[in-house]
Design a protein around this motif. Structure first.
Motif, PDB file in Angstrom:
ATOM      1  N   ARG A  80       0.834  -1.204   0.000  1.00 13.14           N
ATOM      2  CA  ARG A  80       0.000   0.000   0.000  1.00 13.14           C
ATOM      3  C   ARG A  80       0.869   1.254   0.000  1.00 13.14           C
ATOM      4  O   ARG A  80       0.453   2.298  -0.475  1.00 13.14           O
ATOM      5  N   SER A  81       2.052   1.122   0.570  1.00 11.80           N
ATOM      6  CA  SER A  81       3.077   2.163   0.491  1.00 11.80           C
ATOM      7  C   SER A  81       4.422   1.455   0.465  1.00 11.80           C
ATOM      8  O   SER A  81       4.485   0.225   0.554  1.00 11.80           O
ATOM      9  N   LEU A  82       5.501   2.219   0.344  1.00  9.76           N
ATOM     10  CA  LEU A  82       6.821   1.625   0.173  1.00  9.76           C
ATOM     11  C   LEU A  82       7.169   0.661   1.311  1.00  9.76           C
ATOM     12  O   LEU A  82       7.092   1.027   2.487  1.00  9.76           O
ATOM     13  N   VAL A  83       7.571  -0.564   0.929  1.00 13.74           N
ATOM     14  CA  VAL A  83       8.084  -1.552   1.884  1.00 13.74           C
ATOM     15  C   VAL A  83       9.446  -1.998   1.355  1.00 13.74           C
ATOM     16  O   VAL A  83       9.545  -2.536   0.252  1.00 13.74           O
ATOM     17  N   LYS A  84      10.474  -1.798   2.157  1.00 16.54           N
ATOM     18  CA  LYS A  84      11.855  -2.015   1.697  1.00 16.54           C
ATOM     19  C   LYS A  84      12.409  -3.356   2.146  1.00 16.54           C
ATOM     20  O   LYS A  84      12.251  -3.749   3.304  1.00 16.54           O
ATOM     21  N   ASP A  85      13.067  -4.029   1.222  1.00 15.64           N
ATOM     22  CA  ASP A  85      13.893  -5.205   1.521  1.00 15.64           C
ATOM     23  C   ASP A  85      13.140  -6.265   2.308  1.00 15.64           C
ATOM     24  O   ASP A  85      13.485  -6.607   3.441  1.00 15.64           O
ATOM     25  N   ILE A  86      12.138  -6.815   1.678  1.00 17.46           N
ATOM     26  CA  ILE A  86      11.322  -7.859   2.310  1.00 17.46           C
ATOM     27  C   ILE A  86      12.034  -9.203   2.190  1.00 17.46           C
ATOM     28  O   ILE A  86      12.491  -9.595   1.115  1.00 17.46           O
ATOM     29  N   VAL A  87      12.133  -9.895   3.305  1.00 16.73           N
ATOM     30  CA  VAL A  87      12.687 -11.247   3.325  1.00 16.73           C
ATOM     31  C   VAL A  87      11.768 -12.122   4.169  1.00 16.73           C
ATOM     32  O   VAL A  87      11.424 -11.766   5.300  1.00 16.73           O
ATOM     33  N   LEU A  88      11.375 -13.254   3.626  1.00 14.22           N
ATOM     34  CA  LEU A  88      10.613 -14.240   4.379  1.00 14.22           C
ATOM     35  C   LEU A  88      11.609 -15.248   4.953  1.00 14.22           C
ATOM     36  O   LEU A  88      12.255 -15.972   4.196  1.00 14.22           O
ATOM     37  N   GLN A  89      11.744 -15.252   6.265  1.00 16.86           N
ATOM     38  CA  GLN A  89      12.704 -16.146   6.931  1.00 16.86           C
ATOM     39  C   GLN A  89      12.059 -17.525   7.060  1.00 16.86           C
ATOM     40  O   GLN A  89      11.498 -17.886   8.093  1.00 16.86           O
ATOM     41  N   ALA A  90      12.175 -18.313   5.976  1.00 16.03           N
ATOM     42  CA  ALA A  90      11.453 -19.582   5.881  1.00 16.03           C
ATOM     43  C   ALA A  90      11.834 -20.551   6.991  1.00 16.03           C
ATOM     44  O   ALA A  90      11.010 -21.337   7.461  1.00 16.03           O
ATOM     45  N   ASP A 139      11.741 -19.098  -2.583  1.00 20.09           N
ATOM     46  CA  ASP A 139      12.413 -18.989  -3.873  1.00 20.09           C
ATOM     47  C   ASP A 139      13.157 -17.677  -4.074  1.00 20.09           C
ATOM     48  O   ASP A 139      14.165 -17.639  -4.769  1.00 20.09           O
ATOM     49  N   HIS A 140      12.702 -16.567  -3.529  1.00 22.51           N
ATOM     50  CA  HIS A 140      13.478 -15.346  -3.634  1.00 22.51           C
ATOM     51  C   HIS A 140      13.141 -14.391  -2.498  1.00 22.51           C
ATOM     52  O   HIS A 140      12.184 -14.601  -1.757  1.00 22.51           O
ATOM     53  N   GLY A 141      13.984 -13.364  -2.359  1.00 25.18           N
ATOM     54  CA  GLY A 141      13.818 -12.442  -1.248  1.00 25.18           C
ATOM     55  C   GLY A 141      14.578 -11.156  -1.476  1.00 25.18           C
ATOM     56  O   GLY A 141      15.136 -10.910  -2.550  1.00 25.18           O
ATOM     57  N   LEU A 142      14.619 -10.329  -0.453  1.00 25.08           N
ATOM     58  CA  LEU A 142      15.204  -8.999  -0.506  1.00 25.08           C
ATOM     59  C   LEU A 142      14.508  -8.174  -1.592  1.00 25.08           C
ATOM     60  O   LEU A 142      15.133  -7.586  -2.466  1.00 25.08           O
ATOM     61  N   SER A 189      11.162  -6.805   7.084  1.00 26.55           N
ATOM     62  CA  SER A 189      11.443  -5.706   6.168  1.00 26.55           C
ATOM     63  C   SER A 189      12.115  -4.589   6.937  1.00 26.55           C
ATOM     64  O   SER A 189      12.178  -4.609   8.181  1.00 26.55           O
ATOM     65  N   VAL A 190      12.603  -3.590   6.200  1.00 26.38           N
ATOM     66  CA  VAL A 190      13.142  -2.401   6.853  1.00 26.38           C
ATOM     67  C   VAL A 190      12.067  -1.718   7.687  1.00 26.38           C
ATOM     68  O   VAL A 190      12.335  -1.191   8.767  1.00 26.38           O
ATOM     69  N   ASN A 191      10.842  -1.748   7.180  1.00 25.66           N
ATOM     70  CA  ASN A 191       9.741  -1.104   7.900  1.00 25.66           C
ATOM     71  C   ASN A 191       9.620  -1.614   9.323  1.00 25.66           C
ATOM     72  O   ASN A 191       9.263  -0.857  10.243  1.00 25.66           O
ATOM     73  N   ASP A 192       9.912  -2.900   9.540  1.00 23.94           N
ATOM     74  CA  ASP A 192       9.811  -3.459  10.886  1.00 23.94           C
ATOM     75  C   ASP A 192      10.842  -2.860  11.819  1.00 23.94           C
ATOM     76  O   ASP A 192      10.629  -2.819  13.043  1.00 23.94           O
ATOM     77  N   LEU A 193      11.961  -2.402  11.276  1.00 23.83           N
ATOM     78  CA  LEU A 193      13.012  -1.811  12.105  1.00 23.83           C
ATOM     79  C   LEU A 193      12.805  -0.318  12.320  1.00 23.83           C
ATOM     80  O   LEU A 193      13.079   0.204  13.404  1.00 23.83           O
ATOM     81  N   VAL A 194      12.314   0.358  11.285  1.00 25.18           N
ATOM     82  CA  VAL A 194      12.203   1.815  11.337  1.00 25.18           C
ATOM     83  C   VAL A 194      10.874   2.260  11.916  1.00 25.18           C
ATOM     84  O   VAL A 194      10.816   3.194  12.726  1.00 25.18           O
ATOM     85  N   ALA A 195       9.802   1.559  11.510  1.00 24.50           N
ATOM     86  CA  ALA A 195       8.465   1.998  11.909  1.00 24.50           C
ATOM     87  C   ALA A 195       7.813   1.056  12.909  1.00 24.50           C
ATOM     88  O   ALA A 195       6.618   1.134  13.152  1.00 24.50           O
ATOM     89  N   GLY A 196       8.599   0.151  13.470  1.00 18.15           N
ATOM     90  CA  GLY A 196       8.032  -0.771  14.458  1.00 18.15           C
ATOM     91  C   GLY A 196       7.205  -1.837  13.824  1.00 18.15           C
ATOM     92  O   GLY A 196       6.214  -2.276  14.380  1.00 18.15           O
TER      93      GLY A 196
END
Length: 812
Positions: free
Chosen positions: A752-762, A772-775, A805-812
């Protein structure tokens, strides 16, 4: 020839016992079953006498093992089949061993990196025979040899440079100190008559589209008969007659029209079967026809380091390789294949076998041959000064001859390299003062080793060391010349300093990050889990490593507030640092001709520079490498303080595309746009300016730039660091849809808005799960679908710390 295998898998029964040293009282006097090939710790673990050496703080608890002498013993049945010779053949005795057959000493060895052969015909008896292999403590043997040769500088606490054993087996700044002993390779009795093929070097040439094979055959004789050496390849056969006692023969033949072997991304990898016979002896292997050259001729900028295959300049996208397990007998053909596939799927085309490791088994090189991965092979000298006197010198020459010959069959082997950092170390690490007039290895790197390569594998280039400048008057780590190692970034500086360097070729650089969560908590059990916990620091070997991880976050990311945030932030920062460096280096093409990141793999569960952890989990760094090493790369790079669009086309096809560039708000509103037509020739690069309405921001914390084209990863540019960005929490910025299927699930993410560097820690869902892919970075309105495989609970997927994601670190 008849071979009597003495492997456990072929029915041989071995026992192991400690015979001297600080033997732990729980083991003293005990004899346990042993597996051959194998290592001491593996047998003690199987017997229940020690815990897993990789777990917790067991490294220190089990340190006594390396200070002990160990004995392997077996009995076997033998009967004379009438052969003229009976040889005990052992490949991979680790390291100082005395072999005794039926109470008589057969021989002694002191080099893990070569094989040995002993004529034992006079010692064998009909019926039951007993073979004993006594190993000297590797630590004490190294100390004894150091006393004999003289102390010399080394970066580690044991004098690994005094003996010929895997240096990192004594520990490294990413590796556990196991100081192991064992029978690592094949062992058995070869019975033969007449003539034996001791070795074959199938050297190739190319004449137009015709392949030429020069088969250099080494022979050993047991009788007075003459013989004929016959060589066959691609339907062609040639032969020469040899007389009794003739030590070698060369057979030259035309293989007819052949297809060239190429590294991946440049062509196919055809391999041709070769058969050599001499009397009743037979040897077979596979070869590929290709030429390799190294161009270091001075140019206007210094000296390049350009690898050319079949006359074509290769843009090197690689990684450094270490032994894939601290206990090397656990490395299977399948594990090699899996790890090299990790490299291929990250778009790599070269692996550098580092000089503190080992000459890998043929399984490694076979996989590289088949998958088109070039191999840069170090001779085994790393981060230390080495004596040039006997007994070390003789062992070094013998191991070099044997391994150059063995590996000459592999078309993937593109470079022999004399040493890792030793020339640099001599000049800059205070070695000259410590050494005085002692030898330190220069004669190996500049005389012995290049002479051996020229003699035995003249079609393979040689480099004296890495780093090296290929000119007498330049510092070995001069960025203007040859190869360069960049370690001040990890040790002292912010990762943006990569952008200050213009290396001709970056053969080592790296940044640390922890392994996958399941790998970390499977080995570290501190309560509570903490970066500076006792067991955590056992699994962090770098000097002040976790402090450097925190310092390395710099202004890029906020300081973590929990162990879960620490794990994610430091993994992410590792990925970002290396992606930043590689994209910068690639933007310098063709001034820069390649990069080899430190490192692809781990040899135990550890916080390290690896992209793939010990259990095969692909860290965020792996995804960063896949993006940065893509055949076609879009990146936005600063030039004279102004961002420009770089399109690098390392493919064989012309790249024409429309690049859509926009400056937009984090919420998705477009503030400026630009359409750029690119036309990039094969193996080419273009740098294009961006419009003022793109590079000029009215609100740095709320705006960013995105450049997109079909079938390539988009490029992003930000005006401020992440803590200053007005990112929304991931929970409100990201819609997550999970659709389970048998054996996994698809996960669709829409921003819905910018989400940076998403990784699913499988692995947080299941230790064997994968994605299959990330970041992935998603601008508002964009989406991506990830495919998860493994035994997972789909309901656990949403939210941090599984979906990060970065959002989890910056925006809680």
């Amino acid at each position: 020839m008849r071979t009597t295998s003495l492997h456990s898998s072929d029915g041989a029964t071995w026992t192991l016992s400690a015979t001297a040293g600080p033997i732990d009282e729980s083991i003293a006097g005990q004899t346990v079953p042993a597996t051959v090939p194998g290592e001491v710790q593996r047998d003690l673990l199987t017997a229940g006498l020690i815990d897993d050496p990789f777990d917790g703080a067991n490294e220190g608890v089990q340190a006594w093992i390396g200070y002990c002498d160990w004995q392997y013993r077996t009995s076997f049945e033998w009967s004379d089949n009438g052969a003229e010779r009976h040889d005990l053949v052992a490949d991979g005795l680790d390291t100082a061993a005395t072999l005794t057959l039926n109470g008589t000493e057969v021989g002694r060895t002191q080099n893990q990196h070569r094989g040995y052969r002993f004529d034992i015909a006079s010692l064998l008896v009909e019926g039951t025979n007993e073979l004993v292999v006594d190993f000297r403590s590797p630590i004490e043997f190294a100390r004894e040899q150091e006393a004999l040769l003289g102390e010399r500088p080394t970066v580690m606490h044991h004098p690994f440079n005094a003996i010929r054993k895997v240096a990192s087996n004594f520990g490294w700044d990413w590796g556990i100190d196991v100081s192991s002993s064992g029978i690592l390779g094949s062992i058995g009795i070869e019975s033969w008559s007449g003539v034996r093929i001791a070795s074959v070097r199938p050297l190739t040439e190319i004449d137009g589209d015709t392949g030429i094979l020069n088969a250099h055959v080494a022979l050993e004789w047991a009788s007075s008969l003459d013989a004929e050496v016959v060589v066959s390849v691609n339907g062609a056969t040639e032969s020469v007659s040899v007389t009794n006692g003739q030590a070698d023969a060369t057979v030259r033949l035309s293989a007819g029209s052949i297809d060239l072997w190429w590294p991946r991304g440049y062509g196919a990898q055809p391999l041709y079967d070769v058969t050599v016979t001499a009397g009743d002896a037979e040897w077979s292997s596979r070869i590929g026809f290709r030429t390799v050259a190294l161009d270091t001729a001075p140019d206007a900028h210094g000296s390049p380091f350009s690898i050319l295959v079949n006359g074509q300049l290769i843009g090197i996208r690689g990684a450094n390789w270490i032994p894939d397990d601290a206990f090397v007998t656990r490395i299977t053909r399948e594990r090699y294949r899996s790890r090299i596939t990790d490299a291929v799927e990250a778009n790599m085309n070269l692996l550098r076998v580092w000089g503190g490791g080992m000459y890998e088994s043929d399984d490694f090189y076979d996989a590289c041959d088949e998958l088109g991965v070039l191999v840069w092979q170090d001779f085994l000298f790393a981060c230390a000064a080495y004596a040039e006197e006997d007994p070390l010198r003789s062992e070094i020459e013998a191991e070099a001859r044997q391994n150059i010959t063995r590996l000459s069959t592999h078309p993937s082997l593109a470079l022999w390299n004399g040493c890792n950092e030793n020339i640099w170390g001599y000049l800059e690490w205070d070695w000259r003062r410590q050494l005085g007039d002692k030898t330190w290895g220069e004669g190996y790197y500049l005389e012995l080793l290049p002479a051996l390569v020229a003699e035995l594998a003249p079609g393979t280039p040689y480099s004296p060391g890495s780093p090296f400048s290929f000119t007498k008057w330049a510092h070995p780590n001069d960025p203007r010349n040859g190869t360069m190692h960049i370690w001040d970034v990890w040790n002292d500086k912010d990762y943006t300093v990569y952008g200050d360097y213009t290396p001709r070729f970056a053969s080592e650089f790296g940044f640390q990050g922890p392994p996958a969560w399941s790998t970390l908590v499977g080995a570290v059990h501190d309560e509570p889990l903490d970066p500076y916990g006792d067991q955590m620091l056992v699994h962090q070997k770098a000097h002040q490593g976790n402090l450097k991880l925190e310092r390395g976050l710099g202004e890029h990311l906020p300081q973590p507030q929990s162990i879960e945030q620490w794990h994610w932030a430091t993994q992410l920062n590792q990925a970002r640092a290396i992606r930043f460096g590689i994209e910068h280096f690639r933007s310098l093409w063709p001034l820069n001709t390649g990069s080899i990141v430190w490192q692809l793999n781990d040899d135990w569960p550890v916080i390290s520079w690896a992209a793939v952890d010990y259990f095969g989990h692909r860290k965020p760094l792996w995804h960063a490498l896949k993006h940065a090493y893509a055949d076609r790369l879009l990146t936005i790079q600063p030039r004279d303080g102004v961002p420009v669009l770089v399109a690098h086309n390392d493919s064989s096809e012309r790249w024409t595309a429309t690049v859509s560039v926009s400056r937009q708000e984090i919420s998705g509103a477009e503030l400026g746009s630009q359409s750029i037509e690119i036309d990039v020739e094969p193996r080419g690069i273009v740098l294009l300016p961006l419009g003022n309405d793109i590079v000029t921001t009215t609100d740095a914390s709320a705006q960013f730039v995105q450049a997109s084209a079909a079938e390539v990863n988009p490029a992003f540019w930000y005006f401020v660091e992440d803590p200053e960005l007005s990112l929304e929490p991931a929970a409100s910025a990201l819609d997550v849809t999970v659709e389970p299927f048998d054996g996994g699930a698809t996960v669709t993410l829409r921003a819905r808005s910018l989400v940076k560097d998403i990784v699913l820690q499988a692995d947080r869902l299941h230790p064997q799960a994968s994605v299959d892919h990330g970041l992935v970075t998603l601008a508002a309105g964009s989406s991506v679908t990830l495919t998860l495989t493994g035994d997972i609970d789909p309901s656990s997927i949403a939210g941090f710390p599984v979906l990060c994601s970065v959002n989890d670190l910056v925006a809680g």
